[in-house]
Write an enzyme that holds these catalytic residues in place. Structure first.
Site, PDB file in Angstrom:
ATOM      1  N   HIS A   1     -42.939  -4.562  17.353  1.00 19.80           N
ATOM      2  CA  HIS A   1     -43.719  -3.323  17.397  1.00 19.80           C
ATOM      3  C   HIS A   1     -43.304  -2.488  18.595  1.00 19.80           C
ATOM      4  O   HIS A   1     -43.148  -3.050  19.684  1.00 19.80           O
ATOM      5  CB  HIS A   1     -45.205  -3.653  17.492  1.00 19.80           C
TER       6      HIS A   1
ATOM      7  N   HIS B   1     -18.687  -2.383   0.165  1.00 20.62           N
ATOM      8  CA  HIS B   1     -19.118  -3.749   0.506  1.00 20.62           C
ATOM      9  C   HIS B   1     -18.987  -4.679  -0.691  1.00 20.62           C
ATOM     10  O   HIS B   1     -18.730  -5.872  -0.531  1.00 20.62           O
ATOM     11  CB  HIS B   1     -20.536  -3.772   1.093  1.00 20.62           C
TER      12      HIS B   1
ATOM     13  N   GLU C   1       0.863  -1.195   0.000  1.00 27.78           N
ATOM     14  CA  GLU C   1       0.000   0.000   0.000  1.00 27.78           C
ATOM     15  C   GLU C   1       0.893   1.235   0.000  1.00 27.78           C
ATOM     16  O   GLU C   1       1.820   1.338   0.794  1.00 27.78           O
ATOM     17  CB  GLU C   1      -0.923  -0.021   1.225  1.00 27.78           C
TER      18      GLU C   1
ATOM     19  N   GLY D   1     -22.220  13.971  -4.305  1.00 24.33           N
ATOM     20  CA  GLY D   1     -22.781  15.320  -4.373  1.00 24.33           C
ATOM     21  C   GLY D   1     -23.865  15.524  -3.334  1.00 24.33           C
ATOM     22  O   GLY D   1     -23.906  16.560  -2.654  1.00 24.33           O
TER      23      GLY D   1
ATOM     24  N   GLY E   1      -6.576   0.995   4.716  1.00 24.54           N
ATOM     25  CA  GLY E   1      -8.021   1.230   4.622  1.00 24.54           C
ATOM     26  C   GLY E   1      -8.487   1.889   3.331  1.00 24.54           C
ATOM     27  O   GLY E   1      -9.690   2.012   3.087  1.00 24.54           O
TER      28      GLY E   1
HETATM   29  P1  FAD Z   1      -9.757   1.822  -2.575  1.00 21.58           P
HETATM   30  O1  FAD Z   1     -10.501   1.969  -1.314  1.00 21.58           O
HETATM   31  O2  FAD Z   1      -9.696   2.975  -3.499  1.00 21.58           O
HETATM   32  O3  FAD Z   1      -8.273   1.381  -2.173  1.00 21.58           O
HETATM   33  C1  FAD Z   1      -7.262   1.226  -3.099  1.00 21.58           C
HETATM   34  C2  FAD Z   1      -5.933   1.406  -2.391  1.00 21.58           C
HETATM   35  O4  FAD Z   1      -4.897   1.009  -3.271  1.00 21.58           O
HETATM   36  C3  FAD Z   1      -5.626   2.860  -2.037  1.00 21.58           C
HETATM   37  O5  FAD Z   1      -5.331   2.968  -0.661  1.00 21.58           O
HETATM   38  C4  FAD Z   1      -4.411   3.224  -2.891  1.00 21.58           C
HETATM   39  O6  FAD Z   1      -3.503   4.075  -2.202  1.00 21.58           O
HETATM   40  C5  FAD Z   1      -3.784   1.862  -3.116  1.00 21.58           C
HETATM   41  N1  FAD Z   1      -2.983   1.771  -4.334  1.00 21.58           N
HETATM   42  C6  FAD Z   1      -3.357   2.063  -5.600  1.00 21.58           C
HETATM   43  N2  FAD Z   1      -2.368   1.776  -6.465  1.00 21.58           N
HETATM   44  C7  FAD Z   1      -1.349   1.291  -5.722  1.00 21.58           C
HETATM   45  C8  FAD Z   1      -0.052   0.821  -6.049  1.00 21.58           C
HETATM   46  N3  FAD Z   1       0.365   0.759  -7.300  1.00 21.58           N
HETATM   47  N4  FAD Z   1       0.750   0.414  -5.027  1.00 21.58           N
HETATM   48  C9  FAD Z   1       0.339   0.463  -3.753  1.00 21.58           C
HETATM   49  N5  FAD Z   1      -0.896   0.884  -3.390  1.00 21.58           N
HETATM   50  C10 FAD Z   1      -1.722   1.285  -4.362  1.00 21.58           C
HETATM   51  N6  FAD Z   1     -18.836   3.136  -0.566  1.00 21.58           N
HETATM   52  C11 FAD Z   1     -19.752   2.542   0.235  1.00 21.58           C
HETATM   53  O7  FAD Z   1     -20.025   1.346   0.071  1.00 21.58           O
HETATM   54  N7  FAD Z   1     -20.392   3.235   1.214  1.00 21.58           N
HETATM   55  C12 FAD Z   1     -20.146   4.550   1.431  1.00 21.58           C
HETATM   56  O8  FAD Z   1     -20.744   5.148   2.332  1.00 21.58           O
HETATM   57  C13 FAD Z   1     -19.189   5.196   0.605  1.00 21.58           C
HETATM   58  N8  FAD Z   1     -18.922   6.495   0.787  1.00 21.58           N
HETATM   59  C14 FAD Z   1     -17.955   7.095   0.015  1.00 21.58           C
HETATM   60  C15 FAD Z   1     -17.710   8.446   0.208  1.00 21.58           C
HETATM   61  C16 FAD Z   1     -16.764   9.089  -0.553  1.00 21.58           C
HETATM   62  C17 FAD Z   1     -16.496  10.553  -0.323  1.00 21.58           C
HETATM   63  C18 FAD Z   1     -16.034   8.355  -1.529  1.00 21.58           C
HETATM   64  C19 FAD Z   1     -14.966   9.027  -2.335  1.00 21.58           C
HETATM   65  C20 FAD Z   1     -16.290   7.012  -1.739  1.00 21.58           C
HETATM   66  C21 FAD Z   1     -17.262   6.373  -0.977  1.00 21.58           C
HETATM   67  N9  FAD Z   1     -17.586   5.030  -1.164  1.00 21.58           N
HETATM   68  C22 FAD Z   1     -18.539   4.430  -0.386  1.00 21.58           C
HETATM   69  C23 FAD Z   1     -16.898   4.210  -2.184  1.00 21.58           C
HETATM   70  C24 FAD Z   1     -15.810   3.356  -1.535  1.00 21.58           C
HETATM   71  O9  FAD Z   1     -14.902   4.200  -0.856  1.00 21.58           O
HETATM   72  C25 FAD Z   1     -15.077   2.540  -2.595  1.00 21.58           C
HETATM   73  O10 FAD Z   1     -16.007   1.791  -3.347  1.00 21.58           O
HETATM   74  C26 FAD Z   1     -14.088   1.589  -1.957  1.00 21.58           C
HETATM   75  O11 FAD Z   1     -13.140   2.286  -1.185  1.00 21.58           O
HETATM   76  C27 FAD Z   1     -13.360   0.743  -3.022  1.00 21.58           C
HETATM   77  O12 FAD Z   1     -12.485  -0.124  -2.391  1.00 21.58           O
HETATM   78  P2  FAD Z   1     -11.192  -0.671  -3.131  1.00 21.58           P
HETATM   79  O13 FAD Z   1     -10.504  -1.532  -2.126  1.00 21.58           O
HETATM   80  O14 FAD Z   1     -11.551  -1.247  -4.435  1.00 21.58           O
HETATM   81  O15 FAD Z   1     -10.285   0.599  -3.451  1.00 21.58           O
HETATM   82  P1  NAD Z   2     -22.142   9.067  -9.045  1.00 17.02           P
HETATM   83  O1  NAD Z   2     -21.963   8.197 -10.209  1.00 17.02           O
HETATM   84  O2  NAD Z   2     -22.914   8.570  -7.894  1.00 17.02           O
HETATM   85  O3  NAD Z   2     -22.831  10.438  -9.478  1.00 17.02           O
HETATM   86  C1  NAD Z   2     -22.276  11.251 -10.449  1.00 17.02           C
HETATM   87  C2  NAD Z   2     -23.357  12.170 -10.972  1.00 17.02           C
HETATM   88  O4  NAD Z   2     -22.743  13.141 -11.792  1.00 17.02           O
HETATM   89  C3  NAD Z   2     -24.398  11.459 -11.824  1.00 17.02           C
HETATM   90  O5  NAD Z   2     -25.673  11.864 -11.405  1.00 17.02           O
HETATM   91  C4  NAD Z   2     -24.064  11.917 -13.239  1.00 17.02           C
HETATM   92  O6  NAD Z   2     -25.195  11.952 -14.079  1.00 17.02           O
HETATM   93  C5  NAD Z   2     -23.525  13.302 -12.953  1.00 17.02           C
HETATM   94  N1  NAD Z   2     -22.640  13.833 -13.994  1.00 17.02           N
HETATM   95  C6  NAD Z   2     -21.715  13.161 -14.718  1.00 17.02           C
HETATM   96  N2  NAD Z   2     -21.078  14.002 -15.556  1.00 17.02           N
HETATM   97  C7  NAD Z   2     -21.606  15.237 -15.335  1.00 17.02           C
HETATM   98  C8  NAD Z   2     -21.360  16.523 -15.873  1.00 17.02           C
HETATM   99  N3  NAD Z   2     -20.438  16.707 -16.805  1.00 17.02           N
HETATM  100  N4  NAD Z   2     -22.085  17.564 -15.403  1.00 17.02           N
HETATM  101  C9  NAD Z   2     -23.024  17.383 -14.438  1.00 17.02           C
HETATM  102  N5  NAD Z   2     -23.302  16.178 -13.904  1.00 17.02           N
HETATM  103  C10 NAD Z   2     -22.594  15.125 -14.336  1.00 17.02           C
HETATM  104  O7  NAD Z   2     -20.651   9.509  -8.625  1.00 17.02           O
HETATM  105  P2  NAD Z   2     -20.110  10.275  -7.347  1.00 17.02           P
HETATM  106  O8  NAD Z   2     -21.232  10.910  -6.605  1.00 17.02           O
HETATM  107  O9  NAD Z   2     -18.967  11.069  -7.805  1.00 17.02           O
HETATM  108  O10 NAD Z   2     -19.553   9.081  -6.486  1.00 17.02           O
HETATM  109  C11 NAD Z   2     -18.611   8.161  -7.035  1.00 17.02           C
HETATM  110  C12 NAD Z   2     -18.899   6.787  -6.557  1.00 17.02           C
HETATM  111  O11 NAD Z   2     -18.494   6.644  -5.199  1.00 17.02           O
HETATM  112  C13 NAD Z   2     -20.376   6.463  -6.562  1.00 17.02           C
HETATM  113  O12 NAD Z   2     -20.796   5.971  -7.795  1.00 17.02           O
HETATM  114  C14 NAD Z   2     -20.473   5.414  -5.515  1.00 17.02           C
HETATM  115  O13 NAD Z   2     -20.214   4.198  -6.129  1.00 17.02           O
HETATM  116  C15 NAD Z   2     -19.367   5.760  -4.537  1.00 17.02           C
HETATM  117  N6  NAD Z   2     -19.938   6.411  -3.344  1.00 17.02           N
HETATM  118  C16 NAD Z   2     -20.818   5.710  -2.596  1.00 17.02           C
HETATM  119  C17 NAD Z   2     -21.379   6.276  -1.479  1.00 17.02           C
HETATM  120  C18 NAD Z   2     -22.340   5.474  -0.665  1.00 17.02           C
HETATM  121  O14 NAD Z   2     -22.378   4.264  -0.841  1.00 17.02           O
HETATM  122  N7  NAD Z   2     -23.124   6.093   0.198  1.00 17.02           N
HETATM  123  C19 NAD Z   2     -21.065   7.575  -1.119  1.00 17.02           C
HETATM  124  C20 NAD Z   2     -20.163   8.281  -1.911  1.00 17.02           C
HETATM  125  C21 NAD Z   2     -19.599   7.674  -3.020  1.00 17.02           C
END
Ligand code: FAD
Ligand code: NAD
Length: 469
Positions: free
Chosen positions: A448, A325, A35, A188, A41
């Site tokens: 309930h 998940h 990592e 958003g 994480g």
């Molecule tokens: P990541 O979590 O992106 O982890 C990848 C890791 O690989 C990173 O730590 C990176 O540093 C490391 N890495 C990459 N390339 C290399 C390399 N070459 N060498 C060493 N390390 C490397 N999902 C939900 O289900 N529920 C939520 O509430 C939710 N909220 C979110 C809110 C926000 C603001 C964002 C941005 C995302 C959210 N997501 C949520 C999405 C969720 O975070 C991702 O789907 C999830 O983290 C993906 O897991 P991953 O293990 O595939 O990758």
């Molecule tokens: P998203 O795919 O959920 O939403 C992106 C939105 O941007 C869409 O409604 C799309 O139509 C719009 N869009 C795309 N291009 C555009 C443009 N040029 N102008 C205006 N609108 C445009 O993506 P996100 O909100 O960036 O989140 C990324 C991913 O992270 C999500 O798809 C989700 O998988 C994950 N995420 C999950 C959670 C959660 O599980 N609660 C929370 C945050 C992020």
């Protein structure tokens, strides 16, 4: 085995990679996880799910104390915001949670390698170590779990101060008077909610003519109405053509998605939340023979094998919803497949939750998808406003909708907007995993008065028999 030889080397310690590493170690394999971040994480624990939920919780508590308690007979006096403390609380939760993964790695004897990994052959990972130098790891299997990064927009330069991604939006030093969010999806609406509750005037600019694409249309409409009541403004069917940040804020040029007259919007801060893209930079994929699909995701077969069978991939860097998940379930499945077990993920039953208030939750097929597939279905719906416990807690917004096969009554999908539906969606997911019917949900004895009774009433309504409406 030499010190640098492993059964499995995982690249990336997000919820995909770290869970895969733990499961593989539990199954008796010698595991290393590479990592590049200093903390484990991945996106989820560092700059995603966990910090955003910490801020959603704190900002909800602030809004509730400021506006929601008086009707319950609780007077608080003037409620004030200590943003520094709120951000510090979030940072503390992140630190605690990422350290928790360190503990789990030690407990499971997983070797953590701090540095950037890349493929250097079918069984070799080359690591540029964080402190300088390199290390070569040999592995029978390599799992790529490198996740995703925010997608950008042309002519909208990110500076993480005025024009921010979710990462900047998790750490704004003051509440912006005005916030424009580009993209009406998960990020958003969650991050928009945080700052709206703390006092920002939030405008969402969305390209499509609806928010949360992919979720049930009726739920999306109700969601938009609720957010509007909370002060959100929506500019749907609108595209952003450029942005310029200055000392006083950002000027954003927009026009109708179909083309039209340009207009300028101004805001103190702009959040770009138009999706995320797989992160595979510098991984050495092409040299190793690993292929990408047209969307830049690592291509895998049903056993998560890339074009090179000893190299597998999971999580945000492959196809499917970008959810923590989903990534974790794939991590478990891959570890089990490597161990010769029957690892499997059911992609028909992956819940999605937007953690706003009210929450929005979805699992299985939407009405739009069922119509497009020509599947005959029945609908059962029940509103929270008809439930006494929801009324008692002042959370009457929203409804639960259960979709069942018209012929067999099998549950095909469930879509919810309302208090705590992110937890309640699991009942529908469980029944779907067992191939159960709406009648099965309706015949389960629900305590309930809990909000779960709304799910039961919606299931009863599929058969025309909700009791309390
Ligand atoms: P990541 O979590 O992106 O982890 C990848 C890791 O690989 C990173 O730590 C990176 O540093 C490391 N890495 C990459 N390339 C290399 C390399 N070459 N060498 C060493 N390390 C490397 N999902 C939900 O289900 N529920 C939520 O509430 C939710 N909220 C979110 C809110 C926000 C603001 C964002 C941005 C995302 C959210 N997501 C949520 C999405 C969720 O975070 C991702 O789907 C999830 O983290 C993906 O897991 P991953 O293990 O595939 O990758
Ligand atoms: P998203 O795919 O959920 O939403 C992106 C939105 O941007 C869409 O409604 C799309 O139509 C719009 N869009 C795309 N291009 C555009 C443009 N040029 N102008 C205006 N609108 C445009 O993506 P996100 O909100 O960036 O989140 C990324 C991913 O992270 C999500 O798809 C989700 O998988 C994950 N995420 C999950 C959670 C959660 O599980 N609660 C929370 C945050 C992020």
């Amino acid at each position: 085995m030499s010190d640098d030889s492993f059964d499995v080397v995982v690249i990336g310690a997000g919820p995909g990679g770290y869970v895969c590493a733990i499961r593989a170690a539990q199954l008796g394999m010698r595991v290393a996880c590479v990592e590049s971040r200093k903390t484990l994480g991945g996106t989820c624990l560092n700059v995603g799910c966990i910090p955003s939920k910490a801020l959603l919780h704190s900002s909800e508590a602030f809004a509730h104390a400021a506006h929601g308690l008086e009707t319950l007979g609780v007077k608080t006096g003037k409620v004030t915001l200590d943003l520094k403390r709120m951000l510090a609380h979030k940072d503390g939760i992140v630190e605690q949670t990422t350290k928790g993964v360190d503990y789990l790695f030690k407990k499971n004897k997983i070797e953590r390698v701090l540095g950037k990994g890349r493929l250097a052959g079918l069984d070799t990972v080359h690591v540029d170590l964080e402190g300088g130098g390199t290390r070569i790891l040999k592995a029978k299997r390599i799992v790529l779990a490198t996740g995703s990064v925010p997608a950008g927009l042309p002519n909208v330069p990110i500076d993480e101060e005025r024009i921010v991604t979710s990462t900047g939006a998790l750490a704004l030093a003051e509440v912006p008077e005005t916030l424009i969010v580009i993209g009406g999806g998960y990020i958003g609406l969650e991050m928009g909610s945080v700052w709206a509750r703390l006092g920002s005037k939030v405008t969402v600019v969305e390209f499509l003519d609806r928010i949360v694409p992919g979720m049930d249309g009726e739920v999306a409409k109700a969601f938009q109405r609720v957010l509007q009541k909370q002060g959100f403004e929506f500019r749907l069917g609108t595209k952003v053509t450029g942005a310029k940040a200055g000392k006083d804020g950002v000027s954003l040029t927009v026009e109708a998605a179909a083309g039209g007259k340009a207009e300028t919007l101004k805001a103190a801060v702009v959040l770009v939340a138009v999706g995320r893209k797989p992160y595979t930079d510098g991984l050495g994929l092409a040299e190793a023979g690993v292929k990408l699909d047209k969307q830049g995701r690592i291509e895998v077969n049903e056993h998560y094998q890339t074009a090179v069978p000893s190299i597998l991939a999971i999580g945000d860097c492959i196809k499917g919803p970008m959810l923590a998940h989903k990534a974790s379930d794939e991590g478990v499945a891959v570890a089990e497949l490597i161990a010769g077990q029957a690892g499997h993920v059911n992609y028909d039953v992956i819940p999605g939750v937007v953690y706003t208030w009210p929450e929005v939750a979805s699992v299985g097929k939407t009405e739009e998808e069922l119509k497009a597939a020509g599947i005959a279905y029945k609908v059962g719906k029940f509103p929270f406003s008809a439930h006494a416990r929801a009324r008692a807690s002042g959370n009457t917004e929203g409804f639960v909708k259960v979709l069942a096969d018209a012929a067999t009554d099998r549950v095909l999908g469930a879509h919810m907007i309302g208090p705590d539906v992110g937890t309640m969606i699991v009942e529908a997911a469980t029944v779907m995993e067992f191939g159960g019917s709406a009648e099965d949900i309706a015949r389960i004895c629900h305590p309930h008065p809990t909000l779960t009774e709304v799910v039961r009433e919606a299931a009863l309504a599929v058969g025309g028999g909700a009791i309390h409406i």
